[in-house]
Design a protein around this motif. Structure first.
Motif, PDB file in Angstrom:
ATOM      1  N   GLY A  77       0.813  -1.205   0.000  1.00 57.33           N
ATOM      2  CA  GLY A  77       0.000   0.000   0.000  1.00 57.33           C
ATOM      3  C   GLY A  77       0.852   1.263   0.000  1.00 57.33           C
ATOM      4  N   ASP A  78       1.978   1.227   0.734  1.00 53.53           N
ATOM      5  CA  ASP A  78       2.890   2.369   0.733  1.00 53.53           C
ATOM      6  C   ASP A  78       3.481   2.598  -0.664  1.00 53.53           C
ATOM      7  OD1 ASP A  78       2.482   2.616   3.478  1.00 53.53           O
ATOM      8  OD2 ASP A  78       4.222   1.362   3.966  1.00 53.53           O
ATOM      9  N   LEU A  79       3.909   1.514  -1.293  1.00 50.67           N
ATOM     10  CA  LEU A  79       4.497   1.633  -2.631  1.00 50.67           C
ATOM     11  C   LEU A  79       3.456   2.081  -3.653  1.00 50.67           C
ATOM     12  CD1 LEU A  79       6.787  -1.541  -2.631  1.00 50.67           C
ATOM     13  CD2 LEU A  79       7.443   0.841  -2.241  1.00 50.67           C
ATOM     14  N   PRO A  88      16.388  14.124   4.026  1.00 46.54           N
ATOM     15  CA  PRO A  88      16.524  15.247   4.970  1.00 46.54           C
ATOM     16  C   PRO A  88      15.441  16.318   4.789  1.00 46.54           C
ATOM     17  CG  PRO A  88      18.652  14.672   4.036  1.00 46.54           C
ATOM     18  CD  PRO A  88      17.629  13.891   3.270  1.00 46.54           C
ATOM     19  N   GLU A  89      15.110  16.650   3.539  1.00 44.66           N
ATOM     20  CA  GLU A  89      14.095  17.684   3.320  1.00 44.66           C
ATOM     21  C   GLU A  89      12.715  17.219   3.759  1.00 44.66           C
ATOM     22  OE1 GLU A  89      14.073  19.496  -0.508  1.00 44.66           O
ATOM     23  OE2 GLU A  89      16.146  20.210  -0.359  1.00 44.66           O
ATOM     24  N   GLU A  90      12.418  15.943   3.583  1.00 46.08           N
ATOM     25  CA  GLU A  90      11.118  15.452   4.036  1.00 46.08           C
ATOM     26  C   GLU A  90      11.049  15.352   5.556  1.00 46.08           C
ATOM     27  OE1 GLU A  90       8.413  15.139   2.011  1.00 46.08           O
ATOM     28  OE2 GLU A  90       9.902  16.141   0.764  1.00 46.08           O
ATOM     29  N   ILE A  91      12.167  15.017   6.196  1.00 48.12           N
ATOM     30  CA  ILE A  91      12.199  15.039   7.661  1.00 48.12           C
ATOM     31  C   ILE A  91      11.928  16.450   8.161  1.00 48.12           C
ATOM     32  CG2 ILE A  91      13.730  14.808   9.663  1.00 48.12           C
ATOM     33  CD1 ILE A  91      15.075  12.470   8.218  1.00 48.12           C
ATOM     34  N   LEU A  92      12.469  17.452   7.461  1.00 44.47           N
ATOM     35  CA  LEU A  92      12.266  18.840   7.861  1.00 44.47           C
ATOM     36  C   LEU A  92      10.841  19.313   7.574  1.00 44.47           C
ATOM     37  CD1 LEU A  92      13.171  21.700   8.698  1.00 44.47           C
ATOM     38  CD2 LEU A  92      14.048  21.995   6.369  1.00 44.47           C
ATOM     39  N   TYR A 132       3.030  11.343   2.556  1.00 49.70           N
ATOM     40  CA  TYR A 132       3.293  11.228   3.998  1.00 49.70           C
ATOM     41  C   TYR A 132       1.994  10.979   4.766  1.00 49.70           C
ATOM     42  CZ  TYR A 132       4.772  12.464   8.707  1.00 49.70           C
ATOM     43  OH  TYR A 132       5.011  12.444  10.046  1.00 49.70           O
ATOM     44  N   LEU A 133       0.930  11.706   4.420  1.00 47.09           N
ATOM     45  CA  LEU A 133      -0.336  11.535   5.127  1.00 47.09           C
ATOM     46  C   LEU A 133      -0.949  10.163   4.849  1.00 47.09           C
ATOM     47  CD1 LEU A 133      -1.988  15.052   4.634  1.00 47.09           C
ATOM     48  CD2 LEU A 133      -0.924  14.130   6.697  1.00 47.09           C
ATOM     49  N   THR A 187       0.703   7.340   4.044  1.00 49.08           N
ATOM     50  CA  THR A 187       1.517   6.227   4.545  1.00 49.08           C
ATOM     51  C   THR A 187       1.936   6.395   6.002  1.00 49.08           C
ATOM     52  OG1 THR A 187       3.602   7.251   3.839  1.00 49.08           O
ATOM     53  CG2 THR A 187       2.444   5.874   2.225  1.00 49.08           C
ATOM     54  N   GLY A 188       2.007   7.648   6.476  1.00 52.68           N
ATOM     55  CA  GLY A 188       2.520   7.897   7.818  1.00 52.68           C
ATOM     56  C   GLY A 188       4.022   7.696   7.911  1.00 52.68           C
ATOM     57  N   LYS A 189       4.719   7.647   6.761  1.00 48.34           N
ATOM     58  CA  LYS A 189       6.154   7.342   6.744  1.00 48.34           C
ATOM     59  C   LYS A 189       6.893   8.407   5.950  1.00 48.34           C
ATOM     60  CE  LYS A 189       5.047   2.458   7.072  1.00 48.34           C
ATOM     61  NZ  LYS A 189       4.917   1.169   6.380  1.00 48.34           N
ATOM     62  N   VAL A 190       7.796   9.102   6.630  1.00 42.34           N
ATOM     63  CA  VAL A 190       8.562  10.141   5.957  1.00 42.34           C
ATOM     64  C   VAL A 190       9.489   9.536   4.907  1.00 42.34           C
ATOM     65  CG1 VAL A 190      10.506  10.163   7.568  1.00 42.34           C
ATOM     66  CG2 VAL A 190       9.827  12.266   6.443  1.00 42.34           C
TER      67      VAL A 190
END
Length: 395
Positions: free
Chosen positions: A257-259, A309-313, A370-371, A373-376
């Motif tokens: 589902g994430d992919l 890094p940019e998605e973590i930010l 992100y919303l 999957t909940g995964k950065v």
């Protein structure tokens, strides 16, 4: 006499066995992070040996491997146990910032560079200032905290290298001033839940990279900068310290589902970006394609040093912070964080306006991933694929 804790642990076969089992379980559960670490270290090792003699390449490789272990290895940490271990012990809290500073000081010595006390002090401030801000962070809205944030940002923006064009000046002035109307317009109902010092620490690290205030210490000529990698590791450490790490979804345990979400959002952005970019002349087909291995290494580098890094930010930190404090519906918060992501690309001439539009739309699809999957890490995959396709197939 009471034995040190480590000796007591090693002297207890049952406890040592539990630690070993826990470590092996973490590695089996998050094996892709170990695979990424190995791939990154091997790639950099080959690059370093091509650029430098063995006596310089090996220490540089050791520093790179350690920084990448702090970056990707944080996935394997039992975060709650780490926070309990830190407690309120300042020695433990500052252990990583000072270790990173020591590494940035050691690298020039190993390379035989002239001693620069100014750069040494600047490097120390870059690691310590955001740590202090996070350490004293509270859910409050006080003028004193606002002045601390303003002073920290002024420390970065005022003496940094001066822009050479009007766009650069506009971006510099805008970066310094935009928090003022942003904070003035902050809903009064949300101020009691706001964390000004945490927000300031995030801006501090972001601006340190954006405005080139980090000491330039490439691990090897043409390679990644020690300071840029150290800032990523420090940022994750601060998110753990602030209790924000679980919000990231910093995991490579992707499902089908994430992919599927990755593929759908990549396709959705491409459906807009390709016609828009080609019709406006923002992109054009590349005259030649790189070799397969070069393209593969480029994808790895873009994912680890730009996309993630940019998605973590922007998604894992700023978006989640806005969502938590403002309490807006997800779509409204997504639009706000996407707009900020787009405006963050104002320093990309010559076609600044087109770049901001594309970056804003791209940020929407990254945030949507992100919303969903909940995964950065999944959002970062869409981000990296967009940048990689652009770098390989277009100019």
């Amino acid at each position: 006499m009471k034995k040190p804790r480590m000796l007591r642990l090693l002297g207890n076969p049952e406890a040592a066995s539990l630690v070993s089992i826990g470590a092996l379980t973490a590695v089996r559960w998050e094996w892709p992070s170990v695979g990424l670490w190995i791939a990154a270290v091997l790639s950099f090792g080959g690059f370093a040996l091509q650029r430098e003699q063995l006596g310089v390449a090996l220490p540089a490789l050791g520093l790179f491997a350690a920084l990448m272990a702090g970056y990707l290895g944080s996935i394997l940490l039992p975060v709650d146990s780490v926070r309990r271990w830190m407690g309120a012990d300042l020695r433990r809290i500052y252990s990583l910032p000072f270790a990173l500073w020591f590494g940035s000081s050691l690298l020039p010595i190993l390379r035989g560079d002239p001693f620069d006390p100014g750069a040494l002090l600047l490097s120390l401030m870059m690691f310590v200032i955001p740590t202090v801000m996070v350490l004293h962070n509270r859910a409050s809205w006080r003028a004193s905290e606002g002045w601390i944030v303003a002073g920290a940002l002024a420390f970065l923006l005022i003496p940094s290298p001066l822009p050479r064009d009007p766009v650069g000046w506009a971006f510099r002035v805008g970066a310094g001033l935009w928090p003022i109307p942003f904070l003035l317009g902050w809903p009064s109902s949300a101020r009691g839940r706001s964390h000004l010092l945490f927000f300031g620490a995030v801006l501090f690290l972001w601006y340190a990279v954006e405005f080139q205030r980090l000491p330039e210490h490439p691990l090897v000529p043409g390679g990644p900068s020690y300071a840029h990698l150290a800032v990523i590791t420090l940022f994750i450490w601060l998110l753990i310290l602030a209790g924000r790490f679980p919000d990231l979804g910093f995991t490579f345990r992707w499902t089908w589902g994430d992919l599927q979400a990755v593929a759908m959002n990549l396709t959705g952005f491409a459906a807009f970006a390709l016609p828009f970019g080609l019709l406006t002349g923002f992109i054009a087909p590349a005259p030649a394609l790189p070799h397969f291995l070069e393209a593969l290494i480029r994808l790895l580098a873009i994912y680890l040093f730009i996309g993630l890094p940019e998605e973590i930010l922007f998604r894992g930190t700023l978006h989640v912070h806005f969502q938590r404090v403002l309490g807006w519906p997800p779509l409204r918060t997504l639009i706000l964080s996407s707009l900020l992501f787009g405006l963050a690309h104002l320093n990309n001439p010559p076609k600044v306006g087109l770049y901001v539009i594309l970056a804003t739309v791209a940020g929407f699809f990254y945030g949507r991933t992100y919303l969903q999957t909940g995964k950065v890490t999944a959002a970062a995959l869409v981000h990296a694929l967009v940048d990689w396709i652009w770098s390989v197939f277009f100019v």
